[in-house]
Scaffold this motif. Structure first.
Motif, PDB file in Angstrom:
ATOM      1  N   GLU A   1     -65.316  -6.731  28.012  1.00  0.00           N
ATOM      2  CA  GLU A   1     -65.384  -5.444  28.727  1.00  0.00           C
ATOM      3  C   GLU A   1     -66.825  -4.974  28.859  1.00  0.00           C
ATOM      4  OE1 GLU A   1     -62.908  -2.771  26.594  1.00  0.00           O
ATOM      5  OE2 GLU A   1     -61.022  -3.569  27.432  1.00  0.00           O
ATOM      6  N   ARG A   2     -67.601  -5.131  27.760  1.00  0.00           N
ATOM      7  CA  ARG A   2     -69.001  -4.716  27.826  1.00  0.00           C
ATOM      8  C   ARG A   2     -69.755  -5.524  28.871  1.00  0.00           C
ATOM      9  NH1 ARG A   2     -69.987  -5.121  22.873  1.00  0.00           N
ATOM     10  NH2 ARG A   2     -70.962  -7.184  22.840  1.00  0.00           N
TER      11      ARG A   2
ATOM     12  N   GLU B   1     -59.738  -8.898  19.381  1.00  0.00           N
ATOM     13  CA  GLU B   1     -60.213  -7.566  19.752  1.00  0.00           C
ATOM     14  C   GLU B   1     -61.721  -7.577  20.018  1.00  0.00           C
ATOM     15  OE1 GLU B   1     -60.129  -3.525  20.574  1.00  0.00           O
ATOM     16  OE2 GLU B   1     -58.584  -5.056  20.472  1.00  0.00           O
ATOM     17  N   GLN B   2     -62.461  -8.299  19.138  1.00  0.00           N
ATOM     18  CA  GLN B   2     -63.910  -8.382  19.354  1.00  0.00           C
ATOM     19  C   GLN B   2     -64.235  -9.107  20.655  1.00  0.00           C
ATOM     20  OE1 GLN B   2     -65.255 -10.259  15.785  1.00  0.00           O
ATOM     21  NE2 GLN B   2     -65.337  -8.355  14.596  1.00  0.00           N
ATOM     22  N   GLU B   3     -63.466 -10.155  20.969  1.00  0.00           N
ATOM     23  CA  GLU B   3     -63.667 -10.886  22.224  1.00  0.00           C
ATOM     24  C   GLU B   3     -63.402  -9.992  23.430  1.00  0.00           C
ATOM     25  OE1 GLU B   3     -64.697 -14.346  24.322  1.00  0.00           O
ATOM     26  OE2 GLU B   3     -64.792 -13.921  22.183  1.00  0.00           O
ATOM     27  N   ARG B   4     -62.327  -9.187  23.325  1.00  0.00           N
ATOM     28  CA  ARG B   4     -62.001  -8.278  24.442  1.00  0.00           C
ATOM     29  C   ARG B   4     -63.099  -7.236  24.649  1.00  0.00           C
ATOM     30  NH1 ARG B   4     -60.302  -3.399  25.112  1.00  0.00           N
ATOM     31  NH2 ARG B   4     -60.108  -3.003  22.890  1.00  0.00           N
ATOM     32  N   ILE B   5     -63.594  -6.666  23.512  1.00  0.00           N
ATOM     33  CA  ILE B   5     -64.654  -5.648  23.605  1.00  0.00           C
ATOM     34  C   ILE B   5     -65.899  -6.256  24.247  1.00  0.00           C
ATOM     35  CG2 ILE B   5     -66.212  -4.214  22.237  1.00  0.00           C
ATOM     36  CD1 ILE B   5     -63.853  -3.843  20.271  1.00  0.00           C
ATOM     37  N   MET B   6     -66.213  -7.502  23.841  1.00  0.00           N
ATOM     38  CA  MET B   6     -67.406  -8.156  24.399  1.00  0.00           C
ATOM     39  C   MET B   6     -67.249  -8.397  25.899  1.00  0.00           C
ATOM     40  SD  MET B   6     -69.144 -11.772  23.351  1.00  0.00           S
ATOM     41  CE  MET B   6     -67.774 -12.696  24.072  1.00  0.00           C
TER      42      MET B   6
ATOM     43  N   ARG C   1     -58.353  -9.666  14.858  1.00  0.00           N
ATOM     44  CA  ARG C   1     -59.677  -9.047  14.880  1.00  0.00           C
ATOM     45  C   ARG C   1     -60.613  -9.805  15.830  1.00  0.00           C
ATOM     46  NH1 ARG C   1     -63.249  -9.026   9.522  1.00  0.00           N
ATOM     47  NH2 ARG C   1     -63.470 -11.188  10.198  1.00  0.00           N
TER      48      ARG C   1
ATOM     49  N   ARG D   1     -68.760  -4.292  32.317  1.00  0.00           N
ATOM     50  CA  ARG D   1     -69.430  -3.028  32.679  1.00  0.00           C
ATOM     51  C   ARG D   1     -70.893  -3.265  33.036  1.00  0.00           C
ATOM     52  NH1 ARG D   1     -66.356  -1.004  28.329  1.00  0.00           N
ATOM     53  NH2 ARG D   1     -68.153  -1.155  26.918  1.00  0.00           N
TER      54      ARG D   1
END
Length: 577
Positions: free
Chosen positions: A563-564, A556-561, A553, A567
């Protein structure tokens, strides 16, 4: 109509390619508009890349096709849009590299607007390395790309200084006709700038270009003639070309039936004729007879223009005018005096005049001029008589007009001074407004940057707090589980003590059953120990699963951060661009 003395050459199509219209059913990942733009730009090699057997090359080809754009009527590519083709050049797949290079070469020939984008996304060093490749197929396409890039005057200095010219000269001396064509195309384009001509013709370059005229390949010959015409546009080279054996081969192509060869040949001959020192050699090569034949037969205005220019340049040499007449030069000029283009007719008429021959139109023109001159003299006499009669009236009018003019000038000066003052005040206001706008924009940028920094710090704090909360929760859960295990252990120990006490009391009252009960107790203890071991193993397994779940988890949170943040960084770069 002044015809340009220099000509640029480009390669817009790879030999033996398919029609791009067949791509629509096979390139499902690319929009129809992008495929239509690729077809409009002539990017046929993109077909092979979109249907390539290598999935990564297909993906890069689709990415490049999606980067195509159309501005007004011209097909172009977005900034950074050529990078997929540059990435494709890193693969060792020969067909992928060839398709990428051919696409770049044809795109460079289609639009000079993409030249600097090619250098930015692919790099000049990469192009030169491909031109030096051990594979001749790669060499051919890379040289074609360099030739099309040489259309841009901004890149010509780079090509000459940074190995491009040396590579082209090396390949031009190889026994490969396609390499010679590409190199000669580049030479012709570079020679449109007179400053580059010495570098091209030095070190045997001029002799090399002249040698192409005997190659037997019409395309290479036409390119060489264009190149020589561009070189001869510089007056300082006209004797050098003749001295190094270029005059006679050029003149021989005046007999060609192909306009592709004839146009650059007659252009080059016209430039040679502008140098008086070349006239004896031109006469010896029967140049006049060939030009006369073209003047009589050719209907092409460009050929007519250069024929008239060449004969006019020869006629400017008074010492050879009798021989020009003997060789029927006037017979080649007379049809040109009736050309639809007035500039051609004027040049031919001037050449005939230098030879002492007046055309009918010239005689009629002189008669008209004589009549006009007599009429002008009569008008002058009448005007003098009128002037004498009007002198007194004019003197009075002039006095009044002078007074009015002085008053008008005074008012005009005052108006001019007033307008100057108003203009100065307007400019001062505009300057103040401009500075105010710039200050406001600066403050807005600083505010945006401050907000961006605060946002980044806030996100970092939130992330640190989130991780701290998770760590606290994990420790609390571990503490609770540890306490639960301790309570469970204490309860089991209590129960065991009670059981032992009961056993002891029973043993005292029933000594006959002591041994049997002892064995039963040992069996229960053994079963309890096994159960405890099983429960411990199960807890350890659950704990390991929980830790793995938390780890996944967090990842996944690190990856989402990330990517954000990527962007947001791209969006800021796009706004800044």
């Amino acid at each position: 109509m002044r015809r340009a003395g220099t000509m640029k050459l480009k390669t817009l199509r790879r030999p033996g390619v398919q029609d791009l219209s067949k791509m629509f059913d096979k390139a499902g990942e690319v929009s129809e508009n992008h495929l239509m733009w690729a077809e409009e730009a002539g990017l046929e090699p993109l077909l092979d890349l979109l249907n390539h057997e290598h999935p990564k090359i297909r993906a890069l080809a689709e990415e490049f096709a999606a980067n195509l754009d159309k501005v007004d009527t011209d097909v172009t590519v977005i900034n950074g849009g050529l990078k997929p083709l540059g990435e494709m050049l890193k693969y060792k797949n020969m067909s992928g590299q060839l398709g990428s290079l051919w696409t770049l070469a044809i795109f460079a020939g289609y639009s000079e607007e993409v030249h600097h984008k090619i250098i930015a996304d692919i790099s000049w060093g990469t192009i030169v390395r491909r031109a030096k490749s051990e594979f001749i197929e790669i060499q051919r396409v890379a040289c074609t790309l360099i030739a099309n890039l040489s259309l841009s005057r901004d890149l010509q200095d780079t090509i000459i200084r940074e190995e491009g010219l040396a590579v082209l000269k090396h390949h031009a001396r190889q026994d490969d006709i396609q390499l010679k064509r590409a190199a000669c195309n580049a030479f012709a384009n570079l020679c449109t700038n007179h400053d580059h001509i010495p570098a091209i013709i030095d070190d045997g370059g001029l002799e090399l270009i002249i040698s192409f005229l005997s190659s037997g390949d019409d395309e290479l010959i036409a390119t060489a003639l264009h190149c020589l015409a561009n070189i001869l546009d510089n007056p300082n080279t006209r004797t050098a070309v003749a001295q190094r054996g270029g005059l006679v081969p050029i003149v021989n192509f005046l007999d060609s039936s192909s306009s592709t060869l004839l146009k650059p040949a007659v252009t080059a001959v016209a430039y040679l004729a502008m140098e008086t020192a070349n006239h004896p050699a031109l006469l010896q090569a029967d140049t006049v007879e060939k030009l006369v034949n073209l003047g009589r037969k050719s209907k092409n205005e460009e050929i007519q223009y250069w024929v008239a220019t060449a004969l006019d340049a020869l006629a400017s040499n008074a010492s050879i005018r009798p021989e020009l007449k003997q060789r029927q030069a006037p017979e080649g000029l007379k049809p040109l005096t009736k050309a639809r283009d007035p500039e051609i007719a004027a040049i031919a008429t001037a050449a005939l005049a230098k030879l002492g021959i007046k055309t009918r139109s010239e005689l009629e023109r002189e008669a008209r001029e004589r009549a006009e001159r007599e009429a002008a003299e009569r008008a002058a006499r009448e005007a003098a008589e009128r002037a004498e009669r009007e002198a007194l009236e004019r003197a009075a009018r002039e006095a009044a007009e002078r007074a009015a003019r002085e008053e008008a000038e005074r008012r005009a000066r005052e108006d001019a001074e007033r307008r100057a003052r108003e203009e100065a005040e307007r400019r001062a206001r505009e300057e103040a407004e401009r500075r105010a706008r710039e200050e406001a924009e600066r403050r807005a940028r600083e505010e945006a940057e401050r907000r961006a920094r605060e946002e980044a710090e806030r996100r970092a704090r939130e992330e640190a707090e989130r991780r701290a909360r998770e760590e606290a929760e994990r420790r609390a859960r571990e503490q609770a589980e540890r306490l639960a295990r301790e309570r469970e252990q204490a309860e089991r120990e209590r129960q065991e003590r009670e059981a032992l006490e009961a056993s002891r009391r029973a043993a005292e009252s029933e000594l006959s059953e002591a041994e049997q009960r002892k064995r039963a107790l040992q069996e229960r203890q053994r079963q309890r120990a096994l159960e405890q071991d099983r429960q411990k193993a199960e807890r350890e397994r659950l704990e390991e699963e929980r830790r793995q779940h938390l780890y996944q988890r967090n990842l996944e949170q690190e990856r989402i951060m990330l990517e954000r943040e990527a962007r947001e960084r791209e969006e800021r770069n796009r706004r800044n661009a």
